[in-house]
Design a protein around this motif. Structure first.
Motif, PDB file in Angstrom:
ATOM      1  N   ALA A 102     -33.617 -85.725  -4.725  1.00 17.81           N
ATOM      2  CA  ALA A 102     -34.215 -85.567  -3.402  1.00 17.81           C
ATOM      3  C   ALA A 102     -34.774 -84.180  -3.158  1.00 17.81           C
ATOM      4  O   ALA A 102     -35.528 -83.971  -2.214  1.00 17.81           O
ATOM      5  N   GLY A 103     -34.419 -83.196  -3.982  1.00 15.54           N
ATOM      6  CA  GLY A 103     -34.882 -81.828  -3.770  1.00 15.54           C
ATOM      7  C   GLY A 103     -34.292 -80.897  -4.815  1.00 15.54           C
ATOM      8  O   GLY A 103     -33.786 -81.344  -5.841  1.00 15.54           O
ATOM      9  N   ALA A 104     -34.347 -79.594  -4.520  1.00 11.70           N
ATOM     10  CA  ALA A 104     -33.856 -78.598  -5.479  1.00 11.70           C
ATOM     11  C   ALA A 104     -33.138 -77.472  -4.749  1.00 11.70           C
ATOM     12  O   ALA A 104     -33.290 -76.306  -5.073  1.00 11.70           O
ATOM     13  N   GLU A 105     -32.318 -77.806  -3.762  1.00  2.09           N
ATOM     14  CA  GLU A 105     -31.534 -76.812  -3.037  1.00  2.09           C
ATOM     15  C   GLU A 105     -30.457 -76.270  -3.963  1.00  2.09           C
ATOM     16  O   GLU A 105     -29.715 -77.026  -4.588  1.00  2.09           O
ATOM     17  N   VAL A 106     -30.347 -74.944  -4.062  1.00  2.90           N
ATOM     18  CA  VAL A 106     -29.416 -74.315  -5.004  1.00  2.90           C
ATOM     19  C   VAL A 106     -27.993 -74.395  -4.474  1.00  2.90           C
ATOM     20  O   VAL A 106     -27.711 -73.956  -3.352  1.00  2.90           O
ATOM     21  N   ALA A 107     -27.086 -74.948  -5.265  1.00  2.00           N
ATOM     22  CA  ALA A 107     -25.677 -75.040  -4.880  1.00  2.00           C
ATOM     23  C   ALA A 107     -24.998 -73.681  -5.077  1.00  2.00           C
ATOM     24  O   ALA A 107     -25.309 -72.959  -6.023  1.00  2.00           O
ATOM     25  N   PRO A 108     -24.036 -73.299  -4.202  1.00  2.00           N
ATOM     26  CA  PRO A 108     -23.386 -71.994  -4.323  1.00  2.00           C
ATOM     27  C   PRO A 108     -22.335 -71.976  -5.420  1.00  2.00           C
ATOM     28  O   PRO A 108     -21.914 -73.026  -5.923  1.00  2.00           O
ATOM     29  N   VAL A 109     -21.894 -70.777  -5.774  1.00  3.13           N
ATOM     30  CA  VAL A 109     -20.787 -70.620  -6.713  1.00  3.13           C
ATOM     31  C   VAL A 109     -19.567 -71.347  -6.162  1.00  3.13           C
ATOM     32  O   VAL A 109     -19.258 -71.270  -4.975  1.00  3.13           O
ATOM     33  N   GLY A 110     -18.898 -72.106  -7.015  1.00  3.02           N
ATOM     34  CA  GLY A 110     -17.741 -72.882  -6.605  1.00  3.02           C
ATOM     35  C   GLY A 110     -18.046 -74.318  -6.283  1.00  3.02           C
ATOM     36  O   GLY A 110     -17.138 -75.141  -6.172  1.00  3.02           O
ATOM     37  N   ALA A 111     -19.334 -74.644  -6.136  1.00  4.82           N
ATOM     38  CA  ALA A 111     -19.723 -76.020  -5.824  1.00  4.82           C
ATOM     39  C   ALA A 111     -19.651 -76.889  -7.076  1.00  4.82           C
ATOM     40  O   ALA A 111     -19.767 -76.407  -8.201  1.00  4.82           O
ATOM     41  N   SER A 112     -19.484 -78.184  -6.872  1.00  3.08           N
ATOM     42  CA  SER A 112     -19.479 -79.108  -8.003  1.00  3.08           C
ATOM     43  C   SER A 112     -20.903 -79.353  -8.481  1.00  3.08           C
ATOM     44  O   SER A 112     -21.859 -79.308  -7.711  1.00  3.08           O
TER      45      SER A 112
ATOM     46  N   THR B 208     -40.767 -90.203 -12.311  1.00  2.00           N
ATOM     47  CA  THR B 208     -39.966 -90.803 -11.240  1.00  2.00           C
ATOM     48  C   THR B 208     -38.887 -89.806 -10.813  1.00  2.00           C
ATOM     49  O   THR B 208     -38.455 -88.969 -11.597  1.00  2.00           O
ATOM     50  N   ALA B 209     -38.450 -89.914  -9.599  1.00  2.00           N
ATOM     51  CA  ALA B 209     -37.448 -89.001  -9.033  1.00  2.00           C
ATOM     52  C   ALA B 209     -36.051 -89.505  -9.368  1.00  2.00           C
ATOM     53  O   ALA B 209     -35.293 -89.937  -8.495  1.00  2.00           O
ATOM     54  N   SER B 210     -35.685 -89.471 -10.641  1.00  2.00           N
ATOM     55  CA  SER B 210     -34.408 -90.055 -11.041  1.00  2.00           C
ATOM     56  C   SER B 210     -33.875 -89.425 -12.314  1.00  2.00           C
ATOM     57  O   SER B 210     -34.610 -88.827 -13.092  1.00  2.00           O
ATOM     58  N   VAL B 211     -32.566 -89.586 -12.505  1.00  2.00           N
ATOM     59  CA  VAL B 211     -31.838 -89.071 -13.667  1.00  2.00           C
ATOM     60  C   VAL B 211     -30.974 -90.195 -14.211  1.00  2.00           C
ATOM     61  O   VAL B 211     -30.353 -90.941 -13.439  1.00  2.00           O
ATOM     62  N   ASN B 212     -30.917 -90.324 -15.508  1.00  2.00           N
ATOM     63  CA  ASN B 212     -30.115 -91.367 -16.144  1.00  2.00           C
ATOM     64  C   ASN B 212     -28.635 -91.165 -15.845  1.00  2.00           C
ATOM     65  O   ASN B 212     -28.092 -90.090 -16.075  1.00  2.00           O
ATOM     66  N   ASP B 213     -27.976 -92.202 -15.327  1.00  2.00           N
ATOM     67  CA  ASP B 213     -26.533 -92.079 -15.083  1.00  2.00           C
ATOM     68  C   ASP B 213     -25.704 -92.617 -16.252  1.00  2.00           C
ATOM     69  O   ASP B 213     -24.475 -92.559 -16.227  1.00  2.00           O
ATOM     70  N   TYR B 214     -26.375 -93.181 -17.270  1.00  2.00           N
ATOM     71  CA  TYR B 214     -25.703 -93.749 -18.444  1.00  2.00           C
ATOM     72  C   TYR B 214     -24.614 -94.742 -18.063  1.00  2.00           C
ATOM     73  O   TYR B 214     -23.591 -94.868 -18.725  1.00  2.00           O
ATOM     74  N   ASN B 215     -24.878 -95.424 -16.960  1.00  2.00           N
ATOM     75  CA  ASN B 215     -24.008 -96.503 -16.537  1.00  2.00           C
ATOM     76  C   ASN B 215     -24.853 -97.685 -16.065  1.00  2.00           C
ATOM     77  O   ASN B 215     -24.452 -98.460 -15.215  1.00  2.00           O
ATOM     78  N   GLY B 216     -26.070 -97.745 -16.604  1.00  2.00           N
ATOM     79  CA  GLY B 216     -26.942 -98.851 -16.269  1.00  2.00           C
ATOM     80  C   GLY B 216     -27.875 -98.604 -15.111  1.00  2.00           C
ATOM     81  O   GLY B 216     -28.565 -99.512 -14.673  1.00  2.00           O
ATOM     82  N   GLY B 217     -27.932 -97.385 -14.600  1.00  2.00           N
ATOM     83  CA  GLY B 217     -28.806 -97.121 -13.473  1.00  2.00           C
ATOM     84  C   GLY B 217     -29.328 -95.699 -13.491  1.00  2.00           C
ATOM     85  O   GLY B 217     -29.301 -95.014 -14.516  1.00  2.00           O
ATOM     86  N   VAL B 218     -29.812 -95.237 -12.355  1.00  2.00           N
ATOM     87  CA  VAL B 218     -30.369 -93.897 -12.240  1.00  2.00           C
ATOM     88  C   VAL B 218     -29.825 -93.210 -10.999  1.00  2.00           C
ATOM     89  O   VAL B 218     -29.364 -93.850 -10.057  1.00  2.00           O
ATOM     90  N   LEU B 219     -29.871 -91.877 -10.998  1.00  2.00           N
ATOM     91  CA  LEU B 219     -29.468 -91.054  -9.864  1.00  2.00           C
ATOM     92  C   LEU B 219     -30.722 -90.541  -9.171  1.00  2.00           C
ATOM     93  O   LEU B 219     -31.658 -90.105  -9.840  1.00  2.00           O
ATOM     94  N   PRO B 220     -30.769 -90.540  -7.862  1.00  2.00           N
ATOM     95  CA  PRO B 220     -31.961 -90.054  -7.155  1.00  2.00           C
ATOM     96  C   PRO B 220     -32.036 -88.535  -7.132  1.00  2.00           C
ATOM     97  O   PRO B 220     -31.012 -87.854  -7.112  1.00  2.00           O
TER      98      PRO B 220
END
Length: 527
Positions: free
Chosen positions: A290-300, A276-288
């Motif tokens: 959507a892709g794999a775009e690389v975040a730049p240096v300095g990004a969160s 499934t396209a999701s990640v455990n948020d450990y708060n009772g739900g999941v995170l979606p």
């Protein structure tokens, strides 16, 4: 509204000698980001509520400031991609400042500076191109076996236009050893900067990440689902090793494993598991995802792990080498996110974009630390894998256990055998088990029904109120009373449908608001 100054960057069109400006609102202070009137896309959340909550906590921001930061970073990612394509050999890197309100672009060609400055970005004219620094780092990587134990690693640092070689601050003469290592590697000393460090990185074994799995007596975590299985850390298991899932059921086998040098593995799962396209948020739900775009240096960037939950920090470098006791690993991404044993192999995600799988780190989530991840884009490319994303059709191995209180919705009996075939279930049809409920606010989750069902095909349809975007989850109870998501429907339409082949057991349907609120109707059947 307070008007923030515009942060812009330009893609220089060489053939025309013109600059095409990519403009995006800056994140700064406590002001509001101005959104164009009638821009419905701007109203959609840039990340799940759990990501925004973690960003707010770890960066000391309001929810709106966290949202604005993600908006800026998304545009910065696109801007970096455009400028890099036009700068060519002159490209020397880019980074956001601490507040993510200034994007700096480094180039070796002074002729590009005016175009970048005119667009509103900060130009930096440097001596070394990104390709030159990568060559310097590659020489250090080649000579990694000669690095002293007092050297925990090295990485390309675009902001200083050098390759940083770390030296243990608690080891006498470590900095001299680092300089000697650079000289022995045959690199230009001017391109290397030695920096004292408290880091002592180690692989994070005995870990549960996005979703726990076990290899023998060790636990690790799923990074991201791919077609046919999932990716995780290579130090978690060797090729041919069997894995068992969070419910202790046979799960799959390590088809590929690389560690050290790299730190990735691919687990091919059996037919009992569906990606499934999701990640455990450990708060009772999941995170979606959507892709794999690389975040730049300095990004969160945020990391999900079962030991410490969801934590966020910044990308510090995109090309780092780490000297673990087990050997050298190159090509990692360095972050300021904390991690602890029990977090290895887990998911790094920026907004809804997959970034990598947790490799190892230094420090903890009490004092803070540094954590490295193996970029997921490289894992996918080198192993010819397809990332499972929210836009994929079908129902793909199980997602994270939700560490949450038991469902409070009243149990329902399994749908009777006289119901229509599962594949015929739709929101408008008669029959099946029907449930109604209400979502009071965007981001809220609500359990619609809980039931016990025999082995068979589950099918369900969820109708959301006009103007709202609700997602539907089917979860199964596993050993220990925890719930794992086994199927998910999350489109942008007002109607969600899903099917799932499952064994006998306890199930529940959960409804979550991606946007909007109001009454919903759920209809489901099992055959």
């Amino acid at each position: 509204m307070n008007r923030r100054r515009a942060l812009t960057t330009a893609a220089v069109v060489a053939t025309a000698g013109a600059a095409v400006a990519l403009t995006f609102p800056a994140f700064a202070g406590t002001g509001e980001r101005e959104r164009p009137a009638g821009d419905t896309a701007a109203e959609r959340p840039l990340a799940a509520p759990e990501v925004l909550a973690a960003l707010s906590r770890d960066f000391n921001l309001t929810t709106e400031q966290a949202t604005d930061r993600l908006a800026v970073e998304r545009e910065a990612t696109a801007a970096v991609r455009a400028v890099r394509a036009t700068a060519g050999a002159a490209w020397a890197g880019a980074w956001l400042n601490d507040d993510a309100d200034t994007l700096t672009i480094a180039v070796t060609d002074r002729a590009l500076a005016d175009d970048i400055r005119a667009a509103g970005a900060e130009p930096r004219i440097v001596a070394n191109s990104a390709a030159t620094l990568d060559t310097v780092k590659a020489a250090l990587d080649t000579n990694a076996a000669e690095a002293a134990e007092s050297i925990p690693g090295w990485y390309v640092d675009a902001s200083s236009n050098t390759v940083v070689v770390l030296a243990r601050a608690d080891v006498p003469d470590a900095e001299s050893a680092a300089r000697d290592f650079a000289v022995a590697s045959g690199v230009d000393p001017a391109a290397v900067r030695v920096e004292a460090s408290q880091e002592a990185p180690k692989p994070l074994f005995d870990i549960v990440g996005g979703d726990a799995y076990t290899v023998g007596n060790a636990r690790c975590s799923i990074g991201f689902a791919v077609v046919g299985g999932f990716v995780t850390a290579g130090h978690c298991g060797r090729a041919g090793t069997d894995s068992r899932g969070v419910n202790n059921a046979p799960q799959g086998e390590f088809a590929v494993s690389s560690f050290p040098q790299d730190d990735f593995a691919v687990v091919r799962t059996n037919a009992d598991w569906t990606p499934t396209a999701s990640v455990n948020d450990y708060n009772g739900g999941v995170l979606p995802v959507a892709g794999a775009e690389v975040a730049p240096v300095g990004a969160s960037v945020c990391r999900s792990g079962s030991t410490t939950g969801l934590h966020c920090g910044e990308v510090q470098a995109l090309n780092a080498t780490v000297n673990y006791a087990e050997g050298t690993v190159t090509g990692l991404t360095r972050t300021s996110v904390c991690a602890e044993p029990g977090d290895s192999g887990g998911s790094f995600i920026a907004g809804d974009q997959a970034q990598g799988v947790t490799s190892g780190g230094s420090g903890d989530c009490t004092r803070g630390g540094v954590t490295f991840f193996q970029p997921v884009a490289e894992i996918l490319e080198r192993n010819n894998l397809t990332l499972v994303t929210t836009g994929d059709a079908g129902t793909p191995p199980a997602t994270p256990p939700a560490t949450e209180p038991p469902a409070t919705a009243p149990p329902a009996t399994a749908p009777p055998a006289t119901e229509p075939p599962a594949e015929d279930v739709d929101c408008a049809a008669e029959g099946g088990v029907q449930r109604r409920g209400t979502i009071d606010r965007p981001g809220q989750r609500r359990d619609a029904v809980r039931f016990r069902a025999p082995a068979g095909t589950h099918a369900a349809c969820l109708a959301a109120p006009a103007g709202a975007d609700f997602d539907l989850y089917l979860q199964q109870q596993v050993d220990g009373g925890r719930w794992i998501t086994v199927a998910r429907a999350a489109t942008e339409s007002g109607t969600e449908t899903l099917t799932f082949e499952g064994g006998a057991g306890n199930y529940r349907y959960r409804v979550a608001s991606a946007s909007g609120a109001g009454d919903f109707q759920l209809r489901f059947a099992v055959n």
